[in-house]
Design a protein around this motif. Structure first.
Motif, PDB file in Angstrom:
ATOM      1  N   VAL A 158       0.934  -1.011  -0.107  1.00 42.58           N
ATOM      2  CA  VAL A 158       0.068  -0.054   0.174  1.00 42.58           C
ATOM      3  C   VAL A 158       0.903   1.094  -0.114  1.00 42.58           C
ATOM      4  O   VAL A 158       1.758   1.094   0.677  1.00 42.58           O
ATOM      5  CB  VAL A 158      -0.924  -0.017   1.440  1.00 42.58           C
ATOM      6  CG1 VAL A 158      -1.430   1.448   1.472  1.00 42.58           C
ATOM      7  CG2 VAL A 158      -2.143  -1.125   0.891  1.00 42.58           C
ATOM      8  N   ARG A 159       0.461   2.139  -0.701  1.00 38.40           N
ATOM      9  CA  ARG A 159       1.346   3.475  -0.793  1.00 38.40           C
ATOM     10  C   ARG A 159       0.238   4.547  -0.645  1.00 38.40           C
ATOM     11  O   ARG A 159      -0.791   4.610  -1.748  1.00 38.40           O
ATOM     12  CB  ARG A 159       2.056   3.542  -2.145  1.00 38.40           C
ATOM     13  CG  ARG A 159       3.174   4.597  -1.957  1.00 38.40           C
ATOM     14  CD  ARG A 159       3.606   4.632  -3.321  1.00 38.40           C
ATOM     15  NE  ARG A 159       4.999   5.275  -3.488  1.00 38.40           N
ATOM     16  CZ  ARG A 159       5.589   5.719  -4.407  1.00 38.40           C
ATOM     17  NH1 ARG A 159       4.937   5.924  -5.620  1.00 38.40           N
ATOM     18  NH2 ARG A 159       6.893   6.217  -4.247  1.00 38.40           N
ATOM     19  N   ASN A 160       0.342   5.472   0.197  1.00 30.36           N
ATOM     20  CA  ASN A 160      -0.525   6.515   0.315  1.00 30.36           C
ATOM     21  C   ASN A 160      -2.126   6.179   0.276  1.00 30.36           C
ATOM     22  O   ASN A 160      -2.765   6.682  -0.468  1.00 30.36           O
ATOM     23  CB  ASN A 160      -0.380   7.648  -0.740  1.00 30.36           C
ATOM     24  CG  ASN A 160       1.033   8.278  -0.261  1.00 30.36           C
ATOM     25  OD1 ASN A 160       1.641   8.331   0.538  1.00 30.36           O
ATOM     26  ND2 ASN A 160       1.604   9.156  -1.081  1.00 30.36           N
ATOM     27  N   GLU A 220       4.613   4.126   2.754  1.00 29.49           N
ATOM     28  CA  GLU A 220       4.378   2.908   2.237  1.00 29.49           C
ATOM     29  C   GLU A 220       4.379   1.768   3.338  1.00 29.49           C
ATOM     30  O   GLU A 220       4.710   1.921   4.353  1.00 29.49           O
ATOM     31  CB  GLU A 220       5.512   2.648   1.227  1.00 29.49           C
ATOM     32  CG  GLU A 220       5.650   3.646   0.270  1.00 29.49           C
ATOM     33  CD  GLU A 220       7.005   3.448  -0.656  1.00 29.49           C
ATOM     34  OE1 GLU A 220       7.077   4.194  -1.547  1.00 29.49           O
ATOM     35  OE2 GLU A 220       7.847   2.735  -0.115  1.00 29.49           O
ATOM     36  N   ALA A 221       3.634   0.763   2.999  1.00 34.31           N
ATOM     37  CA  ALA A 221       3.335  -0.441   4.105  1.00 34.31           C
ATOM     38  C   ALA A 221       3.323  -1.725   3.169  1.00 34.31           C
ATOM     39  O   ALA A 221       2.518  -1.553   2.200  1.00 34.31           O
ATOM     40  CB  ALA A 221       1.975   0.011   5.161  1.00 34.31           C
ATOM     41  N   GLU A 248       7.524   2.049   5.440  1.00 35.53           N
ATOM     42  CA  GLU A 248       8.590   3.032   4.956  1.00 35.53           C
ATOM     43  C   GLU A 248       7.843   4.307   4.810  1.00 35.53           C
ATOM     44  O   GLU A 248       6.765   4.611   4.379  1.00 35.53           O
ATOM     45  CB  GLU A 248       8.987   2.759   3.743  1.00 35.53           C
ATOM     46  CG  GLU A 248       9.707   1.516   3.854  1.00 35.53           C
ATOM     47  CD  GLU A 248      10.793   0.997   2.609  1.00 35.53           C
ATOM     48  OE1 GLU A 248      11.329   0.224   2.707  1.00 35.53           O
ATOM     49  OE2 GLU A 248      10.413   1.735   1.738  1.00 35.53           O
ATOM     50  N   ALA A 249       8.521   5.446   5.315  1.00 37.99           N
ATOM     51  CA  ALA A 249       8.135   6.932   5.086  1.00 37.99           C
ATOM     52  C   ALA A 249       9.088   7.770   4.163  1.00 37.99           C
ATOM     53  O   ALA A 249      10.400   7.614   4.683  1.00 37.99           O
ATOM     54  CB  ALA A 249       8.022   7.720   6.488  1.00 37.99           C
ATOM     55  N   VAL A 250       8.791   8.216   3.183  1.00 35.82           N
ATOM     56  CA  VAL A 250       9.723   8.971   2.244  1.00 35.82           C
ATOM     57  C   VAL A 250       9.204  10.448   2.006  1.00 35.82           C
ATOM     58  O   VAL A 250       8.108  10.617   1.853  1.00 35.82           O
ATOM     59  CB  VAL A 250       9.636   8.287   0.953  1.00 35.82           C
ATOM     60  CG1 VAL A 250      10.767   9.200   0.033  1.00 35.82           C
ATOM     61  CG2 VAL A 250       9.909   6.875   0.967  1.00 35.82           C
ATOM     62  N   LEU A 283      -2.647  -2.095   6.776  1.00 33.42           N
ATOM     63  CA  LEU A 283      -1.656  -1.485   5.677  1.00 33.42           C
ATOM     64  C   LEU A 283      -2.309  -0.193   5.531  1.00 33.42           C
ATOM     65  O   LEU A 283      -1.353   1.107   5.427  1.00 33.42           O
ATOM     66  CB  LEU A 283      -1.382  -2.382   4.283  1.00 33.42           C
ATOM     67  CG  LEU A 283      -0.653  -3.431   4.619  1.00 33.42           C
ATOM     68  CD1 LEU A 283      -0.412  -4.118   3.209  1.00 33.42           C
ATOM     69  CD2 LEU A 283       0.565  -3.509   5.426  1.00 33.42           C
ATOM     70  N   MET A 284      -3.481   0.014   5.134  1.00 32.90           N
ATOM     71  CA  MET A 284      -4.067   1.313   4.875  1.00 32.90           C
ATOM     72  C   MET A 284      -4.050   2.373   6.180  1.00 32.90           C
ATOM     73  O   MET A 284      -3.925   3.323   6.174  1.00 32.90           O
ATOM     74  CB  MET A 284      -5.629   0.878   4.610  1.00 32.90           C
ATOM     75  CG  MET A 284      -5.931   0.441   3.035  1.00 32.90           C
ATOM     76  SD  MET A 284      -5.399   1.697   2.122  1.00 32.90           S
ATOM     77  CE  MET A 284      -5.947   0.779   0.370  1.00 32.90           C
TER      78      MET A 284
END
Lengths: 480, 452
Positions: free
Chosen positions: A34-36, A144-145, A176-178, A127-128
Motif C-alpha cells: 500500500v502506498r498513500n 508505504e506499507a 516506510e516513510a519517504v 496497511l491502509m
C-alpha cells in the motif's frame, strides 16, 4: 508428493545415477503493498515441480521440471544423468560426499495463525491504517506499507533411503516513510528497511510489530531528515543498532565463512573469501568479545529448518569463539576438505535449483547491556540505525554500508541528527575494534529474505540474531 | 523456427491463456506467460562443478473489476491453471480499493518483427557447453584457475488480454563468463553475451581473461584519491545500468525522486555521451514488447549530453500525459517502468588510444557489488575487480590492488573525454544487458583500497 520424489530417485537410478536425490516442492507466496492509502500491489504466487540431482562417475548433474507425470519425470531423470556425463568430458577430481544417516522425518515451522487464511480484508485494513497515520505527518511525500507471506513445502527422497517432508512458513511486514523536497529524498523504515521484519512464524508475528503505533514517529523522522545536516566525514567511535548489525554480520561474516566460496566455487560470480581452508582455530577474526554462531534450530529464524536440502539434520555450530575463527558453513561435498562432516547448510531456492551452501541463522552472541547503556558509555561518536545500502569486495574485506539516520553521541547522549550516514572498513580490523555488544534484552532475530548467490541466481532466506554493538576508529561519512 | 527442444509455440500459449480469459465477473483479464528452458555448465578451479537443465512455464494473471486490480501467478501452465489463477486474482481485486490511476489494459497493437531466436542456442547440449568450457580452460596458463558459467536459454514470452491484444515472441540467450585466477593474486575477467552461440569464441574468452590474470599478478598498493580512469565496457555498463535505477524510470521522475529531476533539456553529461533504450534493435537481447503487451519503442534518454526524457509504462504514462513507451515490468510493479535495453553511443577511440593519452590514471576492467549511495545525486559505490592497472605516461605500468569508488554517475559522465569506437553487451543486472563502449573519464573518485 513424497511419491513423486521417490519416483524421481528411482528413475535416476534406472538411468544410470550412482547416487540420486530429489526434491518435489511447492512454493506459495502472498504480497501486499500500500502506498498513500492506495493498493500498489496485491498478488499471490504458486510454483510446483521437482528437481533431480545425480552423481555419475563422481560428477554432478541436475535437472528440474514443472510437469509431474511419470514420463516427464523419467525424461528429466535421464537429462540429469546426461548432464553429469557431459561434465565428465573435462578432467577433475571426483565429488566425494561426507556421510549422513538417511532420515525419515516430518518437520514444520511452528505457526500459531496461518497467514494464508487471515482474511485479505484484515491485511489490507492494517496497511491502509498505517499508511493513513504516516500521511498525517505534514511534509511527508510517500507512506508505504507492506506484508509478505511465504510457504515452502518440500518432499525430499534420496537413493540412500531418506524420506523427509518439511513445511517452512515465513511472515513479514514493515512501513516506510519517504520525504522528498528540493532535490533531496529521505527515507525512514520500521521495524527494518526493505519490507520490514520477516520471521519464520505465522500471522501472530505481524500482530506484534506495532506498524500503526510506530507510523507517526517514522513519518516525522523522515520529514525531519530533510533539514538535518549531512553526516560529517571523520574517523570516530561508531555504535550500530541491531538492525544494521544484521547486515554487518551477513555481509562481512556470513558470506566469507561459506566453504564453497573459500574453495573457489563461487569465484566467478559473487566472489570468494579472505579465509583459507586451514584458517580454523588460527585466525583472529574479531575482538575477544565477539562470538558468532550458526544455528539452524533458532526459533523464528529464516534459516531455521529440520533438515537441509541434502537431508542433513539442522545444527547449532560455533563459527567465531571469543574472536577466533573456528568453523565454516559446509555441505556434504565440501565438508570433507576440512576434515569434517556437513553442518547442514546446503539449501536451494526451491525445487528448480541446485542446493548451495547458504547461511542458516548467523548470530552474534549477546553480551551485556542495552543500546541506551552502550550509548551512555560512549563519550563521543556516531550512532547509526537502519540499513540503506551495502557493498563489499569480492573477498569480503573492504565494505561500505549506508544507514537511514545517524546521531552524534556527546557525553553519553544522542545529540545532533544526521542524514545520509555511511561507514567503511576492513573486515578483521573492524570486528577487531568491537568493544561493546548489547545483551539479550536488545537481541533481535532479524530475517534477510533476499540473499543472492549462485549462477543462475538464487534467493536465500537467512536469519541473524543481533544486538547493538560499538566499534572504534571507524571512517564515517564517505563522500564521492 | 521449429524443432527446438522445449519450445511451446504461440498456439499453446493462446490455448493456455484462453482458460483465464474465460473468467466471468471481471472487466478485464491479462495473461502473461513465460516459458524458459535451458541449461548451464558452471565451472570452478578449472573443473565443471555444476551441470544443470531446467524447464518451467510461469503464468501471471492480472484481473481488473471497476478499477480494482488483483494479480496471481502460478506455474500450472494449463487452461485450468490459468483460470484458477484468474479466480484468485479476482478474489484479491474484490477486497482492495479502486486504483485511481488505472490505465486500462493494452489495446491491440502489433509488436515490431524482431527475430531473436537462434536454434543453435535453443538446442545447445551439455556436451557442447562442456567442450567449450574445455577450450576456454585450455587457453589458460597451467598455473591459472578458471571459473565461470556457460548458459544457453530459450525463452518464450506471450501476452494475451481481454482487449484483444495477443503477442508472442521467442528469444534465446547464450552467455559465457569467466574469471581466471593466477598464482600471485592476479585475476582476469572476460565475457560474451549474445543471442546465438555463434559469436562465443571460448578460446578467445579464455585468452583474454588469462592475459589479464597474468598481467595483474602481485598488484601494488595505491592510495585512494581522484584519478583519470579508462573504463572497459563492463565497467561502463555499471554506470549506465545504475543510471537506469536512479534516473530513467518514469515513476521516480514523475515523483521528483529521479537524479534528473528538474533537468529536462539541460546538459547532464559530456556532449560525447548519448544513451537510449531500444528493445527493437537487433543488437540487443529480449523480446519486442513489454510485460503489459505494449510494443517497445526507442527512447532517447541522454542525447549529446543533454537529458531528453525517461521511459513509461501504461500507468506512469497516463500520469505524465504520455503514451507508454513499452517499458512495463510484470505486474504488480510498485517500482514502475524500467529500461532493459540500454545503449550508449560510440565514439572514435580505442582503449589503447585512451591509455596513450593518459598521463596518470587507472585502467579498470570491471566493478563489483556496486550499490546506490544517494539516488538523487546519482552517487554509487563499488569495488574494482579482476584487473585494475596503473597508467603512467601513456602506458600500463602494472597492476594495482582493488579500490573502492564512491562517485556520482552524472559527475563521471560529465568528465568523459574519450568514447570507445566499439560497443559490447555487458550485464550489470541479471535480467538485462547494456550495449556500451569503453570510456575515458578524467575525474573519478576512489574512496578506499582493499588488500588484493
Amino acid at each position: 508428493m513424497l511419491d513423486v520424489a521417490k519416483m524421481a530417485v528411482d528413475a535416476a537410478r534406472s538411468a544410470g545415477a550412482d547416487l540420486a536425490d530429489a526434491r518435489a516442492g511447492t512454493d506459495e507466496s502472498e504480497s501486499l503493498t500500500v502506498r498513500n492509502q492506495e493498493m500498489e500491489g496485491i498478488d499471490r504466487s504458486t510454483s510446483t515441480g521437482v528437481g533431480i540431482r545425480v552423481l555419475v562417475g563422481g560428477r554432478w548433474g541436475f535437472a528440474a521440471t514443472a510437469r509431474l507425470d511419470d514420463a516427464e519425470i523419467a525424461r528429466t531423470a535421464r537429462l540429469a544423468v546426461e548432464m553429469a556425463k557431459a561434465a565428465q568430458r573435462l578432467p577433475g577430481d571426483a565429488v566425494s560426499l561426507t556421510p549422513v544417516d538417511p532420515a525419515t522425518a516430518s518437520w514444520r515451522t511452528p505457526v500459531k495463525e496461518d497467514p494464508f487464511t487471515v482474511p485479505l480484508e484484515e491485511k489490507v485494513a492494517l496497511l491502509m491504517e498505517a499508511s493513513r497515520v504516516m500521511q498525517g505527518v505534514p511534509g511527508l511525500s510517500f507512506a508505504e506499507a507492506g506484508l509478505d507471506f511465504f510457504r515452502r513445502s518440500t518432499w525430499f527422497a534420496s537413493s540412500d533411503g531418506a524420506a523427509i517432508e518439511q513445511v517452512i512458513t515465513n511472515s513479514g511486514g514493515g512501513i516506510e516513510a519517504v520525504a522528498v523536497a528540493d532535490g533531496d529524498m529521505q527515507r525512514r523504515s520500521y521495524p527494518n528497511s526493505f519490507r520490514g521484519h520477516v520471521k519464520a512464524a505465522g500471522y501472530e508475528h505481524i500482530r506484534t510489530l506495532g506498524l500503526i503505533e510506530e507510523a507517526e514517529r517514522i513519518g516525522a523522522e523522515a520529514v525531519a531528515l530533510l533539514s538535518a545536516p549531512e553526516c560529517p566525514s571523520e574517523v570516530t567511535t561508531l555504535v550500530l543498532d541491531s538492525g544494521q548489525m544484521e547486515l554487518q554480520i551477513h555481509e562481512s561474516i556470513g558470506h566469507p565463512i561459506e566453504l564453497d566460496r573459500v574453495l573457489g566455487m563461487e569465484e566467478a560470480y559473487a566472489g570468494s573469501s579472505w579465509l583459507s581452508p586451514d584458517d580454523r582455530g588460527k585466525v583472529r577474526y574479531a575482538s575477544d568479545l565477539v562470538s558468532i554462531t550458526a544455528d539452524a534450530t533458532l526459533p523464528g529464524g529464516l534459516g531455521t529448518f529440520g533438515f537441509d536440502d541434502e537431508g542433513v539434520p539442522a545444527q547449532r555450530v560455533p563459527i567465531i569463539v571469543d574472536g577466533i575463527f573456528e568453523n565454516f558453513l559446509s555441505s556434504r561435498e565440501t565438508a570433507g576438505v576440512v576434515g569434517q562432516t556437513s553442518n547442514a547448510t546446503s539449501r536451494a531456492d526451491g525445487w528448480s535449483h541446485l542446493p548451495l551452501i547458504r547461511m542458516t541463522n548467523i548470530s552474534i552472541e549477546p553480551r551485556e547491556g542495552t543500546l541506551s547503556e552502550i550509548i551512555g558509555d560512549t563519550d563521543r561518536g556516531i550512532f547509526m540505525t537502519t540499513n540503506s545500502s551495502w557493498s563489499i569486495d569480492d573477498k569480503r574485506i573492504n565494505f561500505q554500508f549506508g544507514c537511514e539516520q545517524a546521531w552524534r553521541i556527546e557525553h553519553g547522549a544522542l545529540a545532533t541528527p544526521y542524514k545520509n550516514p555511511n561507514y567503511t572498513g576492513i573486515t578483521p580490523e573492524f570486528w577487531g575494534s568491537c568493544d561493546a555488544i548489547g545483551g539479550a534484552e536488545d537481541w533481535v532475530v532479524w530475517g534477510t529474505p533476499n540473499c543472492g548467490k549462485g549462477q543462475p541466481g538464487q534467493v536465500g532466506r537467512v536469519g541473524h540474531g543481533a544486538s547493538p554493538a560499538r566499534f572504534h576508529n571507524v571512517q564515517v561519512g564517505v563522500r564521492g | 523456427m521449429s524443432g527446438a527442444g522445449g519450445v511451446l509455440g504461440p498456439d499453446s500459449f493462446r490455448r493456455i491463456a484462453g482458460g483465464a480469459l474465460e473468467l466471468r465477473g471481471a472487466d478485464g483479464v491479462e495473461v502473461l506467460l513465460m516459458h524458459e528452458s535451458g541449461g548451464l555448465t558452471r565451472f570452478a578451479n578449472s573443473e565443471i562443478h555444476q551441470s544443470i537443465a531446467r524447464e518451467d512455464t510461469g503464468l501471471r494473471v492480472r484481473v481488473v473489476k471497476s478499477g480494482h486490480v488483483g494479480v496471481a501467478a502460478s506455474n500450472e501452465a494449463t487452461p485450468e491453471g490459468a483460470l484458477a489463477a484468474a479466480r484468485s486474482a479476482l478474489e484479491m481485486a474484490e477486497v482492495v480499493a479502486a486504483d485511481p490511476q488505472w490505465p486500462g489494459l493494452a489495446p491491440p497493437a502489433p509488436a515490431p518483427d524482431v527475430d531473436r531466436f537462434f536454434e543453435d542456442t535453443a538446442s545447445a547440449s551439455p556436451a557442447m557447453r562442456a567442450d567449450a568450457v574445455a577450450q576456454l580452460i585450455g587457453a589458460c596458463a597451467p598455473d591459472c584457475r578458471a571459473a565461470g558459467a556457460y548458459e544457453t536459454i530459450a525463452v518464450e514470452l506471450g501476452l494475451a488480454n481481454s482487449e484483444g491484444q495477443f503477442c508472442w515472441a521467442p528469444s534465446t540467450l547464450a552467455s559465457l563468463t569467466t574469471v581466471v585466477s593466477g598464482p600471485d593474486g592476479g585475476s582476469g575477467f572476460a565475457e560474451v553475451f549474445a543471442g546465438s552461440t555463434g559469436p562465443i569464441d571460448a578460446g578467445a574468452i579464455g585468452r583474454t581473461a588469462n592475459e589479464k590474470a597474468v598481467g595483474s599478478a602481485s598488484p601494488r598498493a595505491l592510495d585512494a584519491g581522484t584519478y583519470t580512469v579508462v573504463l572497459e565496457p563492463a565497467a561502463t555498463a555499471t554506470l549506465v545500468g545504475f543510471l537506469a535505477w536512479v534516473g530513467f524510470a518514469g515513476r521516480a521522475y514523475i515523483e521528483g525522486r529521479s537524479c534528473f529531476d528538474g533537468k529536462e533539456g539541460r546538459q547532464v553529461a559530456a556532449p560525447s555521451v548519448s544513451i537510449w533504450d531500444d528493445g527493437t534493435d537487433p543488437r540487443t537481447l529480449g523480446v519486442p514488447f513489454d510485460f503489459e503487451g505494449t510494443p517497445k519503442q526507442r527512447v532517447d534518454l541522454v542525447g549529446d549530453g543533454v537529458f531528453r526524457g525517461v521511459v513509461y509504462d501504461r500507468r506512469t504514462g497516463k500520469e505524465a500525459g504520455r503514451p507508454s513507451t513499452g517499458h512495463g515490468l510484470p505486474s504488480p510493479n510498485p517500482e514502475g517502468p524500467f529500461p532493459l535495453h540500454l545503449f550508449m553511443g560510440t565514439g572514435d577511440a580505442t582503449v589503447e588510444e585512451m591509455v596513450r593519452s593518459t598521463e596518470r590514471g587507472l585502467l579498470v576492467t570491471r566493478f563489483h557489488y556496486s550499490n546506490i549511495v544517494n539516488p538523487m545525486e546519482s552517487s554509487i559505490t563499488g569495488m574494482t575487480r579482476d584487473g585494475t592497472f596503473l597508467i603512467e605516461h601513456g602506458e600500463v605500468v602494472g597492476p594495482v590492488r582493488n579500490l573502492r569508488f564512491t562517485q556520482s554517475i552524472l559527475g563521471a559522465l560529465s568528465s568523459v573525454s574519450m568514447v570507445g569506437r566499439e560497443a559490447h553487451l555487458a550485464s550489470e543486472f541479471f535480467f538485462s544487458a547494456s550495449r556500451v563502449p569503453a570510456l575515458k573519464v578524467d575525474e573519478f573518485h576512489f574512496s578506499g583500497v582493499s588488500d588484493h
